[in-house]
Design a protein around this motif. Structure first.
Motif, PDB file in Angstrom:
ATOM      1  N   MET A 132      20.003 114.707 119.874  1.00  0.00           N
ATOM      2  CA  MET A 132      20.553 115.387 118.705  1.00  0.00           C
ATOM      3  C   MET A 132      22.063 115.184 118.629  1.00  0.00           C
ATOM      4  O   MET A 132      22.622 114.945 117.548  1.00  0.00           O
ATOM      5  N   ALA A 133      22.721 115.268 119.768  1.00  0.00           N
ATOM      6  CA  ALA A 133      24.179 115.108 119.795  1.00  0.00           C
ATOM      7  C   ALA A 133      24.594 113.689 119.436  1.00  0.00           C
ATOM      8  O   ALA A 133      25.681 113.471 118.889  1.00  0.00           O
ATOM      9  N   GLU A 134      23.744 112.699 119.737  1.00  0.00           N
ATOM     10  CA  GLU A 134      24.078 111.303 119.474  1.00  0.00           C
ATOM     11  C   GLU A 134      23.836 110.889 118.028  1.00  0.00           C
ATOM     12  O   GLU A 134      24.319 109.837 117.586  1.00  0.00           O
ATOM     13  N   ALA A 135      23.089 111.696 117.271  1.00  0.00           N
ATOM     14  CA  ALA A 135      22.707 111.312 115.907  1.00  0.00           C
ATOM     15  C   ALA A 135      23.885 111.418 114.943  1.00  0.00           C
ATOM     16  O   ALA A 135      24.692 112.345 115.016  1.00  0.00           O
ATOM     17  N   LEU A 169      23.988 107.478 105.072  1.00  0.00           N
ATOM     18  CA  LEU A 169      24.370 106.458 106.053  1.00  0.00           C
ATOM     19  C   LEU A 169      24.343 105.079 105.399  1.00  0.00           C
ATOM     20  O   LEU A 169      23.604 104.173 105.834  1.00  0.00           O
ATOM     21  N   PRO A 170      25.122 104.863 104.337  1.00  0.00           N
ATOM     22  CA  PRO A 170      25.068 103.575 103.632  1.00  0.00           C
ATOM     23  C   PRO A 170      25.517 102.400 104.505  1.00  0.00           C
ATOM     24  O   PRO A 170      25.119 101.256 104.252  1.00  0.00           O
ATOM     25  N   GLN A 171      26.318 102.667 105.521  1.00  0.00           N
ATOM     26  CA  GLN A 171      26.800 101.611 106.407  1.00  0.00           C
ATOM     27  C   GLN A 171      25.961 101.510 107.688  1.00  0.00           C
ATOM     28  O   GLN A 171      26.309 100.747 108.599  1.00  0.00           O
ATOM     29  N   GLY A 172      24.885 102.281 107.757  1.00  0.00           N
ATOM     30  CA  GLY A 172      24.053 102.276 108.952  1.00  0.00           C
ATOM     31  C   GLY A 172      24.457 103.371 109.921  1.00  0.00           C
ATOM     32  O   GLY A 172      25.455 104.074 109.738  1.00  0.00           O
ATOM     33  N   ALA A 229      11.283 109.405 100.636  1.00  0.00           N
ATOM     34  CA  ALA A 229      12.228 110.527 100.702  1.00  0.00           C
ATOM     35  C   ALA A 229      13.195 110.338 101.870  1.00  0.00           C
ATOM     36  O   ALA A 229      14.405 110.598 101.737  1.00  0.00           O
ATOM     37  N   TRP A 230      12.685 109.883 103.018  1.00  0.00           N
ATOM     38  CA  TRP A 230      13.572 109.565 104.145  1.00  0.00           C
ATOM     39  C   TRP A 230      14.587 108.501 103.734  1.00  0.00           C
ATOM     40  O   TRP A 230      15.787 108.639 104.000  1.00  0.00           O
ATOM     41  N   LYS A 231      14.081 107.434 103.119  1.00  0.00           N
ATOM     42  CA  LYS A 231      14.939 106.312 102.752  1.00  0.00           C
ATOM     43  C   LYS A 231      16.057 106.750 101.801  1.00  0.00           C
ATOM     44  O   LYS A 231      17.213 106.326 101.941  1.00  0.00           O
ATOM     45  N   ALA A 232      15.712 107.610 100.846  1.00  0.00           N
ATOM     46  CA  ALA A 232      16.712 108.078  99.889  1.00  0.00           C
ATOM     47  C   ALA A 232      17.831 108.834 100.594  1.00  0.00           C
ATOM     48  O   ALA A 232      19.023 108.654 100.283  1.00  0.00           O
ATOM     49  N   GLN A 233      17.473 109.679 101.564  1.00  0.00           N
ATOM     50  CA  GLN A 233      18.487 110.432 102.299  1.00  0.00           C
ATOM     51  C   GLN A 233      19.317 109.524 103.201  1.00  0.00           C
ATOM     52  O   GLN A 233      20.548 109.674 103.303  1.00  0.00           O
ATOM     53  N   ILE A 234      18.666 108.574 103.854  1.00  0.00           N
ATOM     54  CA  ILE A 234      19.390 107.655 104.735  1.00  0.00           C
ATOM     55  C   ILE A 234      20.358 106.795 103.927  1.00  0.00           C
ATOM     56  O   ILE A 234      21.520 106.612 104.305  1.00  0.00           O
ATOM     57  N   ILE A 236      20.009 100.698 110.786  1.00  0.00           N
ATOM     58  CA  ILE A 236      19.579 102.078 111.022  1.00  0.00           C
ATOM     59  C   ILE A 236      18.771 102.156 112.310  1.00  0.00           C
ATOM     60  O   ILE A 236      17.829 101.377 112.528  1.00  0.00           O
ATOM     61  N   ALA A 237      19.132 103.092 113.178  1.00  0.00           N
ATOM     62  CA  ALA A 237      18.346 103.439 114.359  1.00  0.00           C
ATOM     63  C   ALA A 237      17.754 104.820 114.121  1.00  0.00           C
ATOM     64  O   ALA A 237      18.410 105.701 113.560  1.00  0.00           O
TER      65      ALA A 237
END
Length: 243
Positions: A25-28, A98-101, A89-94, A2-3
């Motif tokens: 924002m466009a790169e996220a 994004l389970p693969q990063g 809360a951040w971690k839960a959403q990530i 994760i970045a």
């Protein structure tokens, strides 16, 4: 892997979002938008407006409910517990999206370095973010009043309403910029010879400004602040004191 990007987006005006912020924002792969409860729906709406203005689609934008701080105990302990909950809360959403990063971004009011805790929360997750600076409420305040932040060669102290209320005027400061004031900390300052420049909802459509000798405008600011808070259900304000 994760970045993380922490992107400063100014004070609510989409025109204050920098080209660097738009590029980030466009790169996220995922943009997380916190919801802070019904009384602050305007803040979520403004974040949505920023995204809608600068992104071709909103498919990568995910909203989540921000944990509520428990204010019943000590301030520092309460904030630390709150930050722990936000990190989870951040971690839960990530983990969910994004389970693969990938690259996740959070949009931060003003600038992530100025009285904001997203950098400390990111550290709880072991993440070293890329920080994209933003327009601060302090710079918008001085621009709105068309004043310099400091007198020629003179120092400025940036502090909080809590600090001003509990400790008074900072030693050695000619000017004091006050943030995160729950209301009226300037009444704990001897008003003689002091001028104040106050602003609320800076950069937004309902921006409000008052300036003048503190002895003459303090009551006007308190009354205006209470009326605006009742009208909108929340308020964000900042002010500069100079003597």
């Amino acid at each position: 892997m994760i970045a993380l990007d922490l992107i400063g987006i100014g004070t609510g005006n989409p025109e204050h979002v920098t080209l660097a912020a738009i590029r980030a924002m466009a790169e996220a792969d995922l943009i997380l938008l916190p919801r802070k409860g019904d009384e602050k729906t305007d803040l979520a709406d403004l974040r949505r407006q920023v995204c809608a203005t600068h992104l071709p689609d909103l498919a990568r934008v995910v909203e989540f409910d921000l944990p509520v701080r428990d204010a019943s105990g000590g301030y520092i302990d309460g904030v630390n517990d709150w930050h722990d909950a936000i990190a989870q809360a951040w971690k839960a959403q990530i983990d969910a999206h994004l389970p693969q990063g990938g690259r996740v971004a959070l949009l931060v009011w003003g600038d992530p370095s100025l009285y904001d805790s997203t950098l400390r929360i990111a550290a709880r997750l072991g993440l070293t973010p890329r920080v994209v600076p933003g327009v601060t409420s302090l710079s918008v305040l001085t621009a709105a009043h068309a004043i310099p932040l400091n007198d020629l060669g003179a120092p400025v102290v940036i502090t909080t309403g809590r600090q001003l209320r509990e400790n008074g005027w900072p030693e050695g400061a000619d000017a004091v910029a006050v943030m995160l004031d729950q209301g009226g900390a300037f009444t704990h300052v001897a008003p003689e010879g002091v001028k104040i420049w106050w602003g609320a909802y800076l950069g937004m459509a309902h921006e409000a400004l008052i300036a003048g000798p503190l002895a003459e405008v303090a009551d006007q600011i308190l009354t205006t602040r209470a009326e605006l808070r009742a009208l909108h259900g929340w308020i964000m304000d900042i002010y500069l004191l100079r003597r």
